[in-house]
Scaffold this motif. Sequence first.
Motif, PDB file in Angstrom:
ATOM      1  N   LEU A 158       0.804  -1.225   0.000  1.00  0.00           N
ATOM      2  CA  LEU A 158       0.000   0.000   0.000  1.00  0.00           C
ATOM      3  C   LEU A 158       0.839   1.277   0.000  1.00  0.00           C
ATOM      4  CD1 LEU A 158      -2.694  -1.039   2.647  1.00  0.00           C
ATOM      5  CD2 LEU A 158      -3.014  -0.867   0.169  1.00  0.00           C
ATOM      6  N   GLY A 159       2.150   1.157   0.211  1.00  0.00           N
ATOM      7  CA  GLY A 159       2.987   2.347   0.327  1.00  0.00           C
ATOM      8  C   GLY A 159       2.798   3.062   1.649  1.00  0.00           C
ATOM      9  N   VAL A 160       2.437   2.307   2.678  1.00  0.00           N
ATOM     10  CA  VAL A 160       2.247   2.860   4.025  1.00  0.00           C
ATOM     11  C   VAL A 160       3.551   2.726   4.803  1.00  0.00           C
ATOM     12  CG1 VAL A 160       1.034   2.536   6.224  1.00  0.00           C
ATOM     13  CG2 VAL A 160      -0.224   2.391   4.063  1.00  0.00           C
ATOM     14  N   SER A 161       3.950   3.793   5.467  1.00  0.00           N
ATOM     15  CA  SER A 161       5.189   3.748   6.249  1.00  0.00           C
ATOM     16  C   SER A 161       4.910   3.203   7.646  1.00  0.00           C
ATOM     17  CB  SER A 161       5.822   5.135   6.332  1.00  0.00           C
ATOM     18  OG  SER A 161       4.932   6.053   6.928  1.00  0.00           O
ATOM     19  N   MET A 162       5.985   2.966   8.394  1.00  0.00           N
ATOM     20  CA  MET A 162       5.861   2.342   9.710  1.00  0.00           C
ATOM     21  C   MET A 162       6.849   2.971  10.676  1.00  0.00           C
ATOM     22  SD  MET A 162       6.534  -1.658  10.772  1.00  0.00           S
ATOM     23  CE  MET A 162       5.176  -2.261   9.767  1.00  0.00           C
ATOM     24  N   ARG A 163       6.378   3.198  11.897  1.00  0.00           N
ATOM     25  CA  ARG A 163       7.317   3.545  12.972  1.00  0.00           C
ATOM     26  C   ARG A 163       7.476   2.337  13.870  1.00  0.00           C
ATOM     27  NH1 ARG A 163       6.988   6.156  18.341  1.00  0.00           N
ATOM     28  NH2 ARG A 163       4.899   6.991  17.918  1.00  0.00           N
ATOM     29  N   ILE A 164       8.706   1.910  14.028  1.00  0.00           N
ATOM     30  CA  ILE A 164       9.036   0.885  15.010  1.00  0.00           C
ATOM     31  C   ILE A 164       9.433   1.645  16.266  1.00  0.00           C
ATOM     32  CG2 ILE A 164      10.619  -0.989  15.591  1.00  0.00           C
ATOM     33  CD1 ILE A 164      10.695  -1.685  12.611  1.00  0.00           C
ATOM     34  N   GLY A 165       8.504   1.688  17.219  1.00  0.00           N
ATOM     35  CA  GLY A 165       8.655   2.562  18.378  1.00  0.00           C
ATOM     36  C   GLY A 165       8.861   1.795  19.662  1.00  0.00           C
ATOM     37  N   THR A 166      10.111   1.730  20.108  1.00  0.00           N
ATOM     38  CA  THR A 166      10.426   1.062  21.366  1.00  0.00           C
ATOM     39  C   THR A 166      10.121   1.984  22.538  1.00  0.00           C
ATOM     40  OG1 THR A 166      12.212  -0.185  20.317  1.00  0.00           O
ATOM     41  CG2 THR A 166      12.254  -0.043  22.710  1.00  0.00           C
ATOM     42  N   ASN A 167       9.497   1.443  23.565  1.00  0.00           N
ATOM     43  CA  ASN A 167       9.281   2.172  24.813  1.00  0.00           C
ATOM     44  C   ASN A 167      10.066   1.504  25.928  1.00  0.00           C
ATOM     45  OD1 ASN A 167       7.491   3.946  23.614  1.00  0.00           O
ATOM     46  ND2 ASN A 167       6.019   3.830  25.285  1.00  0.00           N
ATOM     47  N   HIS A 168      10.790   2.301  26.679  1.00  0.00           N
ATOM     48  CA  HIS A 168      11.572   1.777  27.798  1.00  0.00           C
ATOM     49  C   HIS A 168      10.700   0.975  28.753  1.00  0.00           C
ATOM     50  CE1 HIS A 168      13.773   2.592  31.792  1.00  0.00           C
ATOM     51  NE2 HIS A 168      14.461   1.683  31.150  1.00  0.00           N
ATOM     52  N   GLY A 169       9.450   1.391  28.904  1.00  0.00           N
ATOM     53  CA  GLY A 169       8.577   0.751  29.881  1.00  0.00           C
ATOM     54  C   GLY A 169       7.894  -0.497  29.401  1.00  0.00           C
ATOM     55  N   ARG A 178      17.478 -11.077  28.257  1.00  0.00           N
ATOM     56  CA  ARG A 178      18.770 -11.146  27.570  1.00  0.00           C
ATOM     57  C   ARG A 178      19.587  -9.868  27.739  1.00  0.00           C
ATOM     58  NH1 ARG A 178      20.661 -14.335  22.313  1.00  0.00           N
ATOM     59  NH2 ARG A 178      20.246 -15.909  23.892  1.00  0.00           N
ATOM     60  N   TYR A 179      18.937  -8.701  27.681  1.00  0.00           N
ATOM     61  CA  TYR A 179      19.676  -7.436  27.673  1.00  0.00           C
ATOM     62  C   TYR A 179      19.424  -6.568  28.901  1.00  0.00           C
ATOM     63  CZ  TYR A 179      20.315  -8.608  22.747  1.00  0.00           C
ATOM     64  OH  TYR A 179      20.636  -9.242  21.579  1.00  0.00           O
ATOM     65  N   GLY A 180      18.422  -6.926  29.687  1.00  0.00           N
ATOM     66  CA  GLY A 180      18.103  -6.119  30.851  1.00  0.00           C
ATOM     67  C   GLY A 180      17.271  -4.897  30.487  1.00  0.00           C
ATOM     68  N   ASP A 181      16.910  -4.166  31.520  1.00  0.00           N
ATOM     69  CA  ASP A 181      16.102  -2.949  31.369  1.00  0.00           C
ATOM     70  C   ASP A 181      17.037  -1.796  31.027  1.00  0.00           C
ATOM     71  OD1 ASP A 181      14.133  -1.061  31.488  1.00  0.00           O
ATOM     72  OD2 ASP A 181      14.015  -1.024  33.671  1.00  0.00           O
ATOM     73  N   THR A 182      17.585  -1.816  29.813  1.00  0.00           N
ATOM     74  CA  THR A 182      18.698  -0.933  29.452  1.00  0.00           C
ATOM     75  C   THR A 182      18.472  -0.290  28.088  1.00  0.00           C
ATOM     76  OG1 THR A 182      19.871  -2.726  28.313  1.00  0.00           O
ATOM     77  CG2 THR A 182      20.319  -2.442  30.681  1.00  0.00           C
ATOM     78  N   PRO A 183      19.210   0.788  27.795  1.00  0.00           N
ATOM     79  CA  PRO A 183      19.188   1.336  26.438  1.00  0.00           C
ATOM     80  C   PRO A 183      19.564   0.293  25.383  1.00  0.00           C
ATOM     81  CG  PRO A 183      20.150   2.934  27.929  1.00  0.00           C
ATOM     82  CD  PRO A 183      19.950   1.677  28.729  1.00  0.00           C
ATOM     83  N   LEU A 184      20.498  -0.601  25.711  1.00  0.00           N
ATOM     84  CA  LEU A 184      20.866  -1.652  24.762  1.00  0.00           C
ATOM     85  C   LEU A 184      19.669  -2.543  24.452  1.00  0.00           C
ATOM     86  CD1 LEU A 184      22.949  -3.204  23.097  1.00  0.00           C
ATOM     87  CD2 LEU A 184      23.550  -4.487  25.175  1.00  0.00           C
ATOM     88  N   GLY A 185      18.884  -2.883  25.480  1.00  0.00           N
ATOM     89  CA  GLY A 185      17.688  -3.682  25.250  1.00  0.00           C
ATOM     90  C   GLY A 185      16.694  -2.973  24.348  1.00  0.00           C
TER      91      GLY A 185
END
Length: 665
Positions: A158-169, A178-185
């Motif tokens: 469809l030509g629709v874009s997407m935001r892959i939006g990570t939330n810390h919470g 695997r990565y913990g509650d971290t920026p890396l995770g």
Amino acid sequence: MNFRYNHSPFSYKRRRTREVKVGDIGIGGNNPIRIQSMITADTRDTENSVRQILELERIGCEIVRLTVPSQPDADNLPNIRKELKRLGSKVPLVADIHFTPSVALKSVEWVEKVRVNPGNFADKKKFAVRDYSDAEYKEELERISEVFLPLVSRCKELGVSMRIGTNHGSLSDRIMNRYGDTPLGMVESALEFIRIAESIGYKDIIVSMKASNPQVMIQAYRLLCSRFLELQMDYPLHLGVTEAGDGKDGRIKSAIGIGSLLEDGLGDTIRVSLTEDPIHEIPVARLLADKFNSKIPPEADGISYSEFRNPYTYQRFYSRPVNIANVLIGETHPVRVETVLPFSSSSDFNSSLANLRNFAKALSLDVELVSVPFPDDPALREELIESAGSSPIPVGVLVERNELLYADDTEDLKPFAKVVVDPFHHFQNGDLLMDFLKTREGRGMTELRVQSYQIESLKGLPEMLQSNGIESVAFSLHSSHILHDYRKLAKILSDWDYPIVLNGEFQDEETALYEASIGIGGLLTDGIGDILRIRVPSAEPETVLQLGFDLLQATRLRLTKTEYISCPSCGRTLFDLQSTTARIKERTGHLKGVKIAVMGCIVNGPGEMADADFGYVGAGPGKVHLYRGKEIVLKNVPYEEADEKLVELIKSSGMWVERESLETF
């Protein structure tokens, strides 16, 4: 570890990205920084949804997001789209999806962009502890791919874009284990979904790393950009501090997080999340975006300076302890707030200082250091010396004239606990500077403040100070490019342990709030600064004092009042978030250092408030869950009783203080 995340931490240059289209609006590439927001209306309510979308569009919002939590919400999107078309609206719409892949597939037919949260799109969050073998982890990714790819395929068609939006919470249990509650995770959570999308050639992706703590948010975006450089990915960034709150505090947190990243050249579209009507977000976002849309990269690009920090974690820039009339700075002592007062007479000064102290006491703050401009008039100097000698607060002076100091001047400066001078403008040569500093040793601290264009001239000065046995010295700058220039100063001082005074001078209160948040707030999140001093000649000293402490609160370096984590509301919200937050603030606003989260629904609730002491979360119509940390203590509390039950919970946890006892104290 690769510490490179942008062109240079010492100068501005916007990160180059691919262009991603959201309808007719281009994000990234050569486009300006775009502004977006989110309506709070129920998506099943066509009339209110359309009204809010049009209100946002009229005041300059370029992209509007709606929550689509269920099938009935998705079923109403065609009605909203039809009515908007009838009314001539062209603003692109974004469907915000959590938990429900089937709803996403329905929504994508009627919007220009879909936002998915990799933490809950195909994963669960139960705070479960489990060790994953590599094989088990791979199996989980294959399962996620099966759930996610149908949406990606339809977006591509469809030509629709997407935001892959990570939330810390809302990091999944799999990522947390695997990565913990971290920026890396946070970063790895997004990269997993990006790789799945890329596996079928889909790249119309925008990425976000949101957190309620600006420090975590900044670290996550930097780490993401570093990984993008390694992986040769060029996706645009959507910036935002989630659950920033309302009023001045919400604006300060947003400016620290969004503004300091924009200053680093990172960010292509922004959303300011305030617990207020959505239309109030747009002027704040516009102010931040306009500053950088018109910004021209400097000719000197800072390449001669090299990284001296770990930009992905907080570590305070070490400085030696210095005693300023029994106020200790540096080392592990808290960042101090210095206030500038005028001096026209002893009586006026004493009155101003008394008013400032009374104001501070009412807010459970401290007046720690005070400075005044050094008078030229000898009689006024004598009066100032006498006032400083009897003051209960250490009094320093700022030498502001742009000419040499003579013997009588330096003699008059000796008694003060703190003196601010320019080492290049006030002294004819290095020997005279050293002679003056030697006379100051043991009397107080001398702050060497230089103009930004003379930063390079500081090289070699720390060695000269050391060879002359000068210890009670701090450094500061007079600069309009606070973030980049102070990083240069910190680099020069990185092999030494002299304290740094963060100095900002602004023309009015609004400019001070945003520019100090971006510059001084950004430096505080980097661990730079032992004293902060903000000057706004047109503002009352009380306002400026509070701004200093608000910056320390927002960066979590000194909690001097109750800390609130409150979401901006949306169609998922199960109660009136603005009035509820106001009521809870009225009941608990005196609890210094206590962190309280007010969440309209469960989507970002338990996780985003993970570092809060208490949580108030919408659980269903008329029902509230109350949390202590991550633990649900009371379930399905009737909304009418929830405020009182929250107070009882705080009391039973031993963190309640009566207002009367605070006032008596």
